[in-house]
Design a protein around this motif. Sequence first.
Motif, PDB file in Angstrom:
ATOM      1  N   GLN A 140       5.258  92.159  60.024  1.00 49.65           N
ATOM      2  CA  GLN A 140       5.856  92.871  61.171  1.00 49.65           C
ATOM      3  C   GLN A 140       6.160  91.888  62.302  1.00 49.65           C
ATOM      4  O   GLN A 140       7.221  91.943  62.926  1.00 49.65           O
ATOM      5  N   GLY A 141       5.212  90.984  62.551  1.00 55.99           N
ATOM      6  CA  GLY A 141       5.399  89.988  63.617  1.00 55.99           C
ATOM      7  C   GLY A 141       6.590  89.086  63.332  1.00 55.99           C
ATOM      8  O   GLY A 141       7.393  88.778  64.220  1.00 55.99           O
ATOM      9  N   VAL A 142       6.715  88.676  62.078  1.00 56.91           N
ATOM     10  CA  VAL A 142       7.799  87.766  61.685  1.00 56.91           C
ATOM     11  C   VAL A 142       9.158  88.458  61.802  1.00 56.91           C
ATOM     12  O   VAL A 142      10.116  87.881  62.345  1.00 56.91           O
ATOM     13  N   VAL A 143       9.249  89.697  61.329  1.00 51.59           N
ATOM     14  CA  VAL A 143      10.528  90.419  61.399  1.00 51.59           C
ATOM     15  C   VAL A 143      10.901  90.677  62.868  1.00 51.59           C
ATOM     16  O   VAL A 143      12.066  90.540  63.260  1.00 51.59           O
ATOM     17  N   HIS A 144       9.911  90.984  63.689  1.00 48.89           N
ATOM     18  CA  HIS A 144      10.172  91.190  65.117  1.00 48.89           C
ATOM     19  C   HIS A 144      10.765  89.924  65.741  1.00 48.89           C
ATOM     20  O   HIS A 144      11.791  89.978  66.448  1.00 48.89           O
ATOM     21  N   ALA A 146      12.288  87.508  64.173  1.00 46.69           N
ATOM     22  CA  ALA A 146      13.605  87.228  63.580  1.00 46.69           C
ATOM     23  C   ALA A 146      14.685  88.043  64.304  1.00 46.69           C
ATOM     24  O   ALA A 146      15.757  87.526  64.636  1.00 46.69           O
ATOM     25  N   LYS A 147      14.377  89.309  64.599  1.00 43.98           N
ATOM     26  CA  LYS A 147      15.354  90.151  65.311  1.00 43.98           C
ATOM     27  C   LYS A 147      15.590  89.612  66.721  1.00 43.98           C
ATOM     28  O   LYS A 147      16.715  89.600  67.218  1.00 43.98           O
ATOM     29  N   LEU A 148      14.517  89.173  67.367  1.00 43.73           N
ATOM     30  CA  LEU A 148      14.635  88.622  68.717  1.00 43.73           C
ATOM     31  C   LEU A 148      15.522  87.364  68.703  1.00 43.73           C
ATOM     32  O   LEU A 148      16.377  87.171  69.572  1.00 43.73           O
ATOM     33  N   ALA A 149      15.314  86.534  67.691  1.00 41.38           N
ATOM     34  CA  ALA A 149      16.110  85.307  67.557  1.00 41.38           C
ATOM     35  C   ALA A 149      17.586  85.668  67.352  1.00 41.38           C
ATOM     36  O   ALA A 149      18.480  85.052  67.943  1.00 41.38           O
ATOM     37  N   GLN A 150      17.834  86.701  66.569  1.00 47.85           N
ATOM     38  CA  GLN A 150      19.219  87.121  66.328  1.00 47.85           C
ATOM     39  C   GLN A 150      19.849  87.657  67.617  1.00 47.85           C
ATOM     40  O   GLN A 150      21.002  87.340  67.933  1.00 47.85           O
ATOM     41  N   GLN A 151      19.064  88.422  68.371  1.00 47.33           N
ATOM     42  CA  GLN A 151      19.582  88.951  69.652  1.00 47.33           C
ATOM     43  C   GLN A 151      19.908  87.822  70.624  1.00 47.33           C
ATOM     44  O   GLN A 151      20.820  87.929  71.441  1.00 47.33           O
ATOM     45  N   ALA A 152      19.153  86.726  70.532  1.00 44.53           N
ATOM     46  CA  ALA A 152      19.399  85.586  71.426  1.00 44.53           C
ATOM     47  C   ALA A 152      20.595  84.752  70.955  1.00 44.53           C
ATOM     48  O   ALA A 152      20.975  83.792  71.615  1.00 44.53           O
ATOM     49  N   GLY A 153      21.160  85.111  69.793  1.00 49.39           N
ATOM     50  CA  GLY A 153      22.357  84.413  69.301  1.00 49.39           C
ATOM     51  C   GLY A 153      22.073  83.301  68.311  1.00 49.39           C
ATOM     52  O   GLY A 153      22.980  82.545  67.951  1.00 49.39           O
ATOM     53  N   HIS A 162       8.193  84.656  51.043  1.00 53.70           N
ATOM     54  CA  HIS A 162       7.691  86.034  50.921  1.00 53.70           C
ATOM     55  C   HIS A 162       8.146  86.939  52.073  1.00 53.70           C
ATOM     56  O   HIS A 162       7.914  88.133  52.035  1.00 53.70           O
ATOM     57  N   GLU A 163       8.763  86.365  53.073  1.00 55.21           N
ATOM     58  CA  GLU A 163       9.262  87.172  54.194  1.00 55.21           C
ATOM     59  C   GLU A 163      10.787  87.238  54.206  1.00 55.21           C
ATOM     60  O   GLU A 163      11.374  87.999  54.978  1.00 55.21           O
ATOM     61  N   ALA A 164      11.427  86.458  53.335  1.00 56.32           N
ATOM     62  CA  ALA A 164      12.885  86.317  53.386  1.00 56.32           C
ATOM     63  C   ALA A 164      13.612  87.649  53.151  1.00 56.32           C
ATOM     64  O   ALA A 164      14.578  87.975  53.856  1.00 56.32           O
ATOM     65  N   LYS A 165      13.137  88.419  52.165  1.00 60.62           N
ATOM     66  CA  LYS A 165      13.824  89.689  51.854  1.00 60.62           C
ATOM     67  C   LYS A 165      13.802  90.660  53.047  1.00 60.62           C
ATOM     68  O   LYS A 165      14.814  91.282  53.384  1.00 60.62           O
ATOM     69  N   MET A 166      12.629  90.756  53.676  1.00 60.19           N
ATOM     70  CA  MET A 166      12.505  91.678  54.821  1.00 60.19           C
ATOM     71  C   MET A 166      13.411  91.243  55.971  1.00 60.19           C
ATOM     72  O   MET A 166      13.995  92.075  56.665  1.00 60.19           O
ATOM     73  N   ILE A 167      13.546  89.937  56.129  1.00 59.72           N
ATOM     74  CA  ILE A 167      14.416  89.429  57.198  1.00 59.72           C
ATOM     75  C   ILE A 167      15.882  89.671  56.835  1.00 59.72           C
ATOM     76  O   ILE A 167      16.691  90.024  57.688  1.00 59.72           O
ATOM     77  N   GLU A 168      16.195  89.535  55.543  1.00 55.88           N
ATOM     78  CA  GLU A 168      17.566  89.819  55.103  1.00 55.88           C
ATOM     79  C   GLU A 168      17.904  91.284  55.405  1.00 55.88           C
ATOM     80  O   GLU A 168      18.993  91.591  55.904  1.00 55.88           O
ATOM     81  N   GLU A 169      16.955  92.177  55.132  1.00 60.43           N
ATOM     82  CA  GLU A 169      17.193  93.603  55.407  1.00 60.43           C
ATOM     83  C   GLU A 169      17.377  93.863  56.898  1.00 60.43           C
ATOM     84  O   GLU A 169      18.207  94.668  57.317  1.00 60.43           O
ATOM     85  N   ALA A 170      16.612  93.149  57.726  1.00 56.17           N
ATOM     86  CA  ALA A 170      16.665  93.385  59.177  1.00 56.17           C
ATOM     87  C   ALA A 170      17.828  92.655  59.848  1.00 56.17           C
ATOM     88  O   ALA A 170      18.416  93.168  60.807  1.00 56.17           O
TER      89      ALA A 170
END
Length: 235
Positions: A140-144, A146-153, A162-170
Motif C-alpha cells: 500500500q505504501g509503495v503504490v501510494h 508511485a501515484k504521488l510520483a506520477q502526480q508530480a510528473g 513483486h510490486e510492479a503489477k500493482m503499480i502497473e494497475e495504478a
Amino acid sequence: MNTKPIIALDFPTPEDVATFLGKFDEPLFVKVGMELYLQNGPSIIRTIKEAGHDIFLDLKLHDIPNTVKSAMKGLAKLDIDLINVHAAGGRAMMAAALEGLQEGTQEGKKRPALIAVTQLTSTTEEQMNVEQQIPGTIQQGVVHYAKLAQQAGLDGVVCSVHEAKMIEEACGKDFLKVTPGIRLAGGATHDQKRVATPQVARIEGSTQIVVGRAITQAENPVEAYHTVKQLWEGN
Ligand code: C5P
C-alpha cells in the motif's frame, strides 16, 4: 527509454569500472551509484558516456525542493539518461527535481528520465509502521508513493518485481518500473530478500531490470549478461 538490462557498476574505483567495461564490445546501460559517484565525481560519468554507454545515476536525492532542483539542474548537464529521488521527499520536491532537470538539459538533448524510490527494499513493514509511523502494508505504501510520483510528473519508480503489477494497475504500462533484486535461477541471492528472475520480471511488468552481482561477479560477465538479456527479452 532503453530497455537493456541495467548493469549496476558497484565498484569502488574507475580502474575497476574500466576493467569491467573493457570486457564488452557493445553499448550497455549501466548504473552508477553513490559509492562510485561520490568518490570519483562527474569525470566517471563523462568517461562512461564517451565509451557510448547509457547511464542511470542512482543518487536517490532527498532534500528541500530548492536544493534538489539546483542539484538536478547541474546533474542534467552530465548528459545522463536516468536519475532518481526519494518519493518520501514529497510531491513538491519531486516536481522541483523535474524542473531542475528540464532547466539543466542542454539544447537538442533529451531530458534525463526521472524516477522515485518508493520504499527501499531493505525496509520492512515493521520499520515502516513503527519507525516511519506510516500505517498499512508495504505494498500500500509503495503504490501510494508511485501515484504521488506520477502526480508530480515523474516518469516512474524504482520498485521490487513483486510490486510492479500493482503499480502497473495504478499508474499504467508506460510508467517506468525499474526493478533491482534480479537473479538467475539457482544463483546466490546475496543480501537481497525478495529476488526474481529476468523472466518473472518481464511477466510482472518491469520496464527495466537492474542487475549487479549476477553479472559483475560471474565467472564470465559477458556470457552472464547475454543470458540475462535473452531471458529478459524472452528470446
Ligand atoms: O548485486 P545486485 O543485483 O543485488 O545489485 C542491485 C543494485 O540495485 C545495487 O546497486 C543496489 O544498490 C541497487 N538497489 C537495490 N534495491 C533498491 C534500490 C537499488 O538493490 N531498492
